[in-house]
Design an enzyme around this catalytic site. Structure first.
Site, PDB file in Angstrom:
ATOM      1  N   ASP A  11       0.835  -1.205   0.000  1.00 60.37           N
ATOM      2  CA  ASP A  11       0.000   0.000   0.000  1.00 60.37           C
ATOM      3  C   ASP A  11       0.868   1.252   0.000  1.00 60.37           C
ATOM      4  OD1 ASP A  11      -2.335   1.424  -0.034  1.00 60.37           O
ATOM      5  OD2 ASP A  11      -2.790   1.153   2.090  1.00 60.37           O
ATOM      6  N   ASN A  59     -10.641  -3.116  -6.338  1.00 60.58           N
ATOM      7  CA  ASN A  59      -9.865  -2.078  -7.032  1.00 60.58           C
ATOM      8  C   ASN A  59     -10.501  -1.628  -8.350  1.00 60.58           C
ATOM      9  OD1 ASN A  59      -6.572  -3.265  -5.947  1.00 60.58           O
ATOM     10  ND2 ASN A  59      -7.833  -1.615  -5.122  1.00 60.58           N
TER      11      ASN A  59
HETATM   12  C1  FPP Z   1      -1.364   0.190  -3.620  1.00 58.06           C
HETATM   13  O1  FPP Z   1      -1.150   1.577  -3.575  1.00 58.06           O
HETATM   14  C2  FPP Z   1      -1.125  -0.320  -4.930  1.00 58.06           C
HETATM   15  C3  FPP Z   1      -2.007  -0.981  -5.748  1.00 58.06           C
HETATM   16  C4  FPP Z   1      -3.378  -1.381  -5.351  1.00 58.06           C
HETATM   17  C5  FPP Z   1      -1.658  -1.202  -7.164  1.00 58.06           C
HETATM   18  C6  FPP Z   1      -0.883  -2.275  -7.729  1.00 58.06           C
HETATM   19  C7  FPP Z   1       0.479  -2.641  -7.312  1.00 58.06           C
HETATM   20  C8  FPP Z   1       1.553  -2.546  -8.123  1.00 58.06           C
HETATM   21  C9  FPP Z   1       1.498  -1.921  -9.468  1.00 58.06           C
HETATM   22  C10 FPP Z   1       2.817  -3.193  -7.744  1.00 58.06           C
HETATM   23  C11 FPP Z   1       2.941  -4.476  -8.538  1.00 58.06           C
HETATM   24  C12 FPP Z   1       3.854  -5.460  -7.932  1.00 58.06           C
HETATM   25  C13 FPP Z   1       4.078  -6.743  -8.403  1.00 58.06           C
HETATM   26  C14 FPP Z   1       4.920  -7.655  -7.592  1.00 58.06           C
HETATM   27  C15 FPP Z   1       3.512  -7.249  -9.696  1.00 58.06           C
HETATM   28  P1  FPP Z   1      -2.359   2.605  -3.591  1.00 58.06           P
HETATM   29  O2  FPP Z   1      -2.616   3.046  -4.981  1.00 58.06           O
HETATM   30  O3  FPP Z   1      -3.545   2.001  -2.885  1.00 58.06           O
HETATM   31  O4  FPP Z   1      -1.718   3.765  -2.741  1.00 58.06           O
HETATM   32  P2  FPP Z   1      -2.458   4.874  -1.864  1.00 58.06           P
HETATM   33  O5  FPP Z   1      -3.101   4.161  -0.700  1.00 58.06           O
HETATM   34  O6  FPP Z   1      -1.322   5.756  -1.435  1.00 58.06           O
HETATM   35  O7  FPP Z   1      -3.439   5.572  -2.762  1.00 58.06           O
END
Ligand code: FPP
Length: 229
Positions: A11, A59
Site C-alpha cells: 500500500d 480495485n
Molecule cells: C497500492 O497503492 C497499490 C495498488 C493497489 C496497485 C498495484 C500494485 C503494483 C502496481 C505493484 C505491482 C507489484 C508486483 C509484484 C507485480 P495505492 O494506490 O492504494 O496507494 P495509496 O493508498 O497511497 O493511494
C-alpha cells in the site's frame, strides 16, 4: 525460523507519487520496481512463498484510467520478466478470479505461470482480481460441484492454491492497519506486521526487519503456549 509464506499488502503507491507532485501512475511504476526488488530479496533469503496483493476485487472502483494502467503494467511486467524469473529460479503463480479479467491479461498470466512451472526456487504468487471472500465463495462452489459436504477441510482444499501453506506473516505497508479482503481464510493464524513506509520505498532491509520482528513472536495457534503450560 524464516517464515515459509509471507503475504504482502503493497500500500502507498498513490501517496508516494502525490508527495512528489507526480501522477499516481508513477507511484505504480515505482511500486512494481519495489515488487521486483522484494521478490529478489525473498528469493535471496530462501523464503519459499511470497504472495503479493496486486489488484483486489474492489480495485475496479478506481478510475478506468488507473485500472487500465495497472493492467498494462502487469502485462508488461509478465512479458518482460521471464529472464528475471529464470535467473533467480522463481516460479510465478496466481490467485484470484481469472474469468473477471480482460482476456489478454488472463492469457498473459496463465502463460507466465506455465513458463515458470519448472523453476524450483521461491514461488511468487500474484493476487490479481483477488478477494478473500471471493476465493472462499469460489472454493465452496468447486466443492459443491464435486458433491462434497462443506467443511473446513473441503473449503481449504478447494482454494486457488491448496498446496501452498498458509501465510505465517502478513506485511502491510503504507500505514493502514486492515486486511482489505486479503487471504482471509489462509491468514487465520498469521502474524501481522504493519509498516508506515510507503510501498515504493520498501527495500530488502525492511523485509529483514519484518522477519526479525516475526521471529520474536510466540505463535500459539490457539493453544496456551509456554506461559500457560
Ligand atoms: C497500492 O497503492 C497499490 C495498488 C493497489 C496497485 C498495484 C500494485 C503494483 C502496481 C505493484 C505491482 C507489484 C508486483 C509484484 C507485480 P495505492 O494506490 O492504494 O496507494 P495509496 O493508498 O497511497 O493511494
Amino acid at each position: 525460523m524464516i517464515p515459509t509464506h509471507i503475504g504482502i499488502i503493497m500500500d502507498g503507491n498513490g501517496r508516494w507519487a502525490q508527495q512528489r507532485g507526480l501522477a499516481r501512475t508513477q507511484g505504480h511504476i515505482e511500486g512494481l520496481k519495489a515488487g521486483k526488488r522484494l521478490a529478489k530479496a525473498a528469493s535471496d533469503m530462501g523464503i519459499p512463498y511470497v504472495t503479493f496483493y496486486v489488484f483486489s476485487t474492489e480495485n475496479w472502483k478506481r478510475t478506468a484510467d488507473e485500472v487500465g494502467f495497472i493492467m498494462g503494467l502487469v502485462r508488461r511486467y509478465l512479458r518482460s520478466e521471464f529472464n528475471f524469473s529464470r535467473e533467480n529460479n522463481i516460479r510465478v503463480r496466481y490467485t484470484g478470479d481469472l474469468s473477471g479479467l480482460p482476456s489478454d491479461v488472463a492469457q498473459d498470466i496463465t502463460d507466465t505461470c506455465m513458463e515458470s512451472v519448472g523453476f524450483t526456487g521461491t514461488q511468487i504468487v500474484l493476487a490479481i482480481n483477488y478477494g478473500g471472500k471471493d476465493e472462499i465463495v469460489r472454493s465452496v462452489r468447486r466443492a459443491l460441484d464435486k458433491g462434497h459436504e462443506i467443511s473446513g477441510e473441503t473449503i481449504s482444499i478447494h482454494l486457488d492454491n491448496p498446496d501452498i501453506p498458509d501465510p505465517d506473516l502478513i506485511i502491510r505497508t503504507g500505514g493502514e492497519k486492515r486486511m482489505s479482503n486479503f487471504l482471509l481464510w489462509e491468514s487465520a493464524y498469521a502474524e501481522f506486521y504493519f509498516s508506515e513506509k510507503l510501498w515504493p520505498d520498501w527495500t530488502a532491509d525492511d523485509l529483514s526487519v519484518a522477519i526479525a520482528d516475526f521471529q520474536k513472536r510466540e505463535r500459539r495457534f490457539g493453544g496456551r503456549g509456554k506461559l500457560g503450560s
